[in-house]
Design a protein around this motif. Sequence first.
Motif, PDB file in Angstrom:
ATOM      1  N   MET A   1    -119.705  60.991 -73.141  1.00  0.00           N
ATOM      2  CA  MET A   1    -120.239  59.728 -73.608  1.00  0.00           C
ATOM      3  C   MET A   1    -120.974  59.051 -72.457  1.00  0.00           C
ATOM      4  SD  MET A   1    -120.350  57.528 -76.285  1.00  0.00           S
ATOM      5  CE  MET A   1    -119.101  58.142 -77.349  1.00  0.00           C
ATOM      6  N   GLN A   2    -122.159  58.565 -72.723  1.00  0.00           N
ATOM      7  CA  GLN A   2    -123.000  57.906 -71.722  1.00  0.00           C
ATOM      8  C   GLN A   2    -122.571  56.445 -71.539  1.00  0.00           C
ATOM      9  OE1 GLN A   2    -125.671  59.562 -70.082  1.00  0.00           O
ATOM     10  NE2 GLN A   2    -125.550  57.767 -68.784  1.00  0.00           N
ATOM     11  N   PHE A   3    -122.630  55.956 -70.278  1.00  0.00           N
ATOM     12  CA  PHE A   3    -122.369  54.550 -69.974  1.00  0.00           C
ATOM     13  C   PHE A   3    -123.651  53.911 -69.464  1.00  0.00           C
ATOM     14  CE2 PHE A   3    -118.033  55.864 -70.109  1.00  0.00           C
ATOM     15  CZ  PHE A   3    -117.311  54.735 -70.423  1.00  0.00           C
ATOM     16  N   PHE A   4    -123.988  52.738 -70.018  1.00  0.00           N
ATOM     17  CA  PHE A   4    -125.104  51.932 -69.552  1.00  0.00           C
ATOM     18  C   PHE A   4    -124.490  50.814 -68.725  1.00  0.00           C
ATOM     19  CE2 PHE A   4    -128.284  48.520 -70.018  1.00  0.00           C
ATOM     20  CZ  PHE A   4    -129.418  49.204 -69.609  1.00  0.00           C
ATOM     21  N   ILE A   5    -124.855  50.753 -67.456  1.00  0.00           N
ATOM     22  CA  ILE A   5    -124.251  49.825 -66.502  1.00  0.00           C
ATOM     23  C   ILE A   5    -125.204  48.666 -66.217  1.00  0.00           C
ATOM     24  CG2 ILE A   5    -123.294  49.579 -64.175  1.00  0.00           C
ATOM     25  CD1 ILE A   5    -121.694  51.532 -65.983  1.00  0.00           C
ATOM     26  N   ILE A   6    -124.693  47.454 -66.319  1.00  0.00           N
ATOM     27  CA  ILE A   6    -125.426  46.248 -65.949  1.00  0.00           C
ATOM     28  C   ILE A   6    -124.745  45.694 -64.704  1.00  0.00           C
ATOM     29  CG2 ILE A   6    -126.098  43.915 -66.658  1.00  0.00           C
ATOM     30  CD1 ILE A   6    -125.874  44.983 -69.576  1.00  0.00           C
ATOM     31  N   ALA A   7    -125.516  45.556 -63.619  1.00  0.00           N
ATOM     32  CA  ALA A   7    -124.967  45.090 -62.343  1.00  0.00           C
ATOM     33  C   ALA A   7    -125.263  43.601 -62.175  1.00  0.00           C
ATOM     34  CB  ALA A   7    -125.553  45.892 -61.192  1.00  0.00           C
ATOM     35  N   LEU A   8    -124.230  42.790 -62.176  1.00  0.00           N
ATOM     36  CA  LEU A   8    -124.353  41.352 -61.962  1.00  0.00           C
ATOM     37  C   LEU A   8    -124.123  41.109 -60.476  1.00  0.00           C
ATOM     38  CD1 LEU A   8    -124.703  38.582 -63.290  1.00  0.00           C
ATOM     39  CD2 LEU A   8    -122.227  38.542 -63.652  1.00  0.00           C
TER      40      LEU A   8
END
Length: 149
Positions: A1-8
């Motif tokens: 499963m692919q993870f889309f990462i948002i870096a805050l």
Amino acid sequence: MQFFIIALVFNEKNEILGVKKEIPKGFLELCEINHNPGPIWFAPSGNQLKGETREQAAERIVLYETGYKVKAMYQVPKTLVLHLPKQDAPFFKTTIVCYLENKNKQADFRPPELIKNIKWFTKEEPIKNTLPEIVEKWPETLKNVILKV
């Protein structure tokens, strides 16, 4: 499963790092945006690679998109969301809080073509500079992290 990462990403002044870029197609669908708004301000983001932790992915993505070295600290609670797009493969999306390690970009940094601009925002500005369709999908835990700092 692919993870889309948002870096805050936060700096020493508690400003938040933003990049101006095209929103990935799957993210447009996730936010139920039916038109292409063109480049918009967004947090550094991208896919986690095989063998990486989410934190390592966040650090790599920020360095690639902005030239800044950061330390990933933790996943924002209640931001792990499973997305089942109509045409593409399912993926998870989550937000990782990072802190700036070096206020200078790498000396040889050249932004990738997808990045149109890089800017530090005050804590109030991300909500004002993000599409309403995206902000309304933000969980309260994410809004709290942004506004609390």
